[in-house]
Design a protein around this motif. Sequence first.
Motif, short mmCIF file in Angstrom:
data_model
loop_
_atom_site.label_atom_id
_atom_site.label_comp_id
_atom_site.label_asym_id
_atom_site.label_seq_id
_atom_site.Cartn_x
_atom_site.Cartn_y
_atom_site.Cartn_z
N PRO A 234 0.94 8.93 -7.76
CA PRO A 234 2.31 8.14 -7.48
C PRO A 234 3.27 9.43 -6.79
N VAL A 235 3.48 10.53 -7.41
CA VAL A 235 3.97 11.50 -6.82
C VAL A 235 3.78 11.83 -5.43
N ASN B 25 5.15 10.93 0.16
CA ASN B 25 4.62 10.55 1.61
C ASN B 25 5.80 9.55 2.12
N LEU B 26 5.99 8.72 0.98
CA LEU B 26 6.67 7.49 1.64
C LEU B 26 8.20 7.89 2.18
N LEU C 248 -1.65 15.14 -14.62
CA LEU C 248 -1.37 14.04 -15.56
C LEU C 248 -2.38 12.75 -15.25
N PHE C 249 -2.37 12.55 -13.70
CA PHE C 249 -3.16 11.22 -13.39
C PHE C 249 -4.82 11.39 -13.16
N TRP D 9 0.74 -1.17 0.16
CA TRP D 9 0.13 0.04 -0.02
C TRP D 9 0.72 1.30 0.10
N PRO D 10 1.71 1.34 0.90
CA PRO D 10 2.52 2.75 0.85
C PRO D 10 3.21 2.96 -0.42
N ILE D 11 3.73 2.02 -0.99
CA ILE D 11 4.32 2.12 -2.41
C ILE D 11 3.53 2.34 -3.55
N ASN D 12 2.25 2.19 -3.57
CA ASN D 12 1.05 2.42 -4.50
C ASN D 12 1.52 1.28 -5.41
N TYR D 13 1.58 0.01 -4.97
CA TYR D 13 2.13 -0.92 -5.88
C TYR D 13 0.89 -1.34 -6.72
#
Length: 641
Positions: free
Chosen positions: A489-490, A495-496, A610-611, A464-468
């Motif tokens: 993702p940015v 945050n990570l 972008l997202f 989760w924290p790495i937005n996998y």
Amino acid sequence: MPLAVNKTCPAVLGLRQRRTLRLASYPAAASSVPRASAWFWTPLGLVAFLSFGTRFYRLREPPHVCWDETHFGKMGSYYINRTFFFDVHPPLGKMLIGLAGYLSGYNGTFPFQKPGDKYEEHNYIGMRGFCAFLGSSLIPFSYLTVLELSKSLPAAMLTATILTFDTGCITLSQYILLDPILMFFLMGAVFSMVKYNSCANGGPGDGFFSSGFQSRLIGNNLHNVSVPEYLAYGSVVTMKNLRMAGGYLHSHWHLYPEGVGARQQQVTAYLHKDLNNLWIIKKYNLNGDYFDPSLPVEFVKHGDIIRLEHKETSRNLHSHQHEAPLTRKHLQVTGYGINGTGDSNDFWRIEILGRKAGKRIKVLRSQIRLIHLATGCLLGSTGKTLPKWGWEQVEVTCTPYQKESPNSLWNVEDHINPRLRNISLDVLKPSFPEILLESHMVMIRGNSGLKPKENEVTSKPWHWPINYQGLRFSGVNETDYRVYLLGNPVIWWLNLATLGLYVIMATFISVVVKRGAHLTAERQELSQVLLHGGGLIMLGWLLHYLPFFMMGRVLYFHHYFPAMLFSSMLTGITWDVFLKFCAGTLSAGTQVYNYGIVLLILLTVYSFYLFHPLSYGMIGPLALDPSSPMAGLRWLETWEF
């Protein structure tokens, strides 16, 4: 709750007097919270405008059921229609969804069967709008919380920008889900706690529940019903395990699979009312007609040897020296025999907890245990869910351990015997506190036992924290209106990285303070903000994230979002303090601080540009196709948009 205006806590006037956190060469307006009322309300108004605008934009799209709307919309309909159902969550969220639908003109008739079903003429926008309103309120709450902890307007604005333009937070706020409701009350509680501390000085699943609980449910077969008081031979009964969500003693025609004990008829515990829960209680050595009017009625007593014959299949409750399917050292329980004829492994001694020989068995009120005569083991429900071959029902075993526990205790619930006089069950109705406690215990057990469905995208907490990996909310191909739950993702990777930066800074400052190093007044206050305010937020992140590593239930990406709120607030506080420390050591400190904050905000806004199709919908080629406008944005192969 009314607030009393007093001199020690002027926050109730809308603007609390704050000490200025200012470096010697640093402009006061940039480092402290403005004291003029307009300068307090204007940024807050801007934050609220942007948060509501991003959440309510294209709220009607898509006009069909998306992801878990099928569950929570359906449960809102249940409340509108006043239909009792079992749920693994506390009821307030679903009740509020139902209320929002009712007030906005939704009549509770849409079936919410599966994702993709068109809403057509049904009014769904009120329920989505309610969730979007609460999701929008998260940003002002976070802004005010960071403002209170850091006394820094730039830190609060950075936090608000991060949460406003995070695609994942937007997506979760735009649908009929529990997440925005949960996070709204969570952030409301956190903000209330922070404000309180700042004023510390003069300021449809009846069977999951017990028999007594069910007797209070209108429409339940135990509500206002009369049954024979004492158990007699020949009676048709259901037996409910006293473990929370332990289930009814159950059997069916299916056999245990090859390699799982003896290949005999399965016996399980089932959490719902069913004809396969019915058993006939008989003498161990007699298979005659118990309803012959010429014969006297014989009551079952403590210590009797009995046989339980399954009504639908005519097989006896049976145990033997084969191991249970899931629980080691427990014995297997099966259905055995033909038309009630089996062997001595079908015999059980029935005992009332704490009673002496000769006492009759009372329906519902007697807590009984069944002891297998041949092996001496106790019939019980382990609470473990069987695999697909067992229809995901609950394992029933015969345990050799004589320890008294709810797992091995039962009560007779349904009791059918035309030869006996009925009595009312009103005396069994539990009090409201007992109902409240039981309902929450059952929800906790039910929630912890949730398992993934076939082909369902689940995830692990470390993902989760790495937005996998994200979650598909709607659509799977080029022609569908596709919505994909994925964090910006940015923002998420910022945050990570900030979590690591915070740990380094907090450790360094703690060591410096411990060694008695001299700090200027400004740096002492900055250190206090980082260690106290940031530490409180860090603790919130840990408490909302680490417990998932210990959970056995199915987990999804959206479970991380409460923790994400805390990590975003920590990002605002940490970078504000970090840049202020840098500003104090550089000749162009003011410019470094200003440019640093502006750069982080612009980076967040540009990444949202972008997202943003992830939240507001995509049509056309998938990102796997080089011609797709999203092709260059698929930075990880696990992103499935």
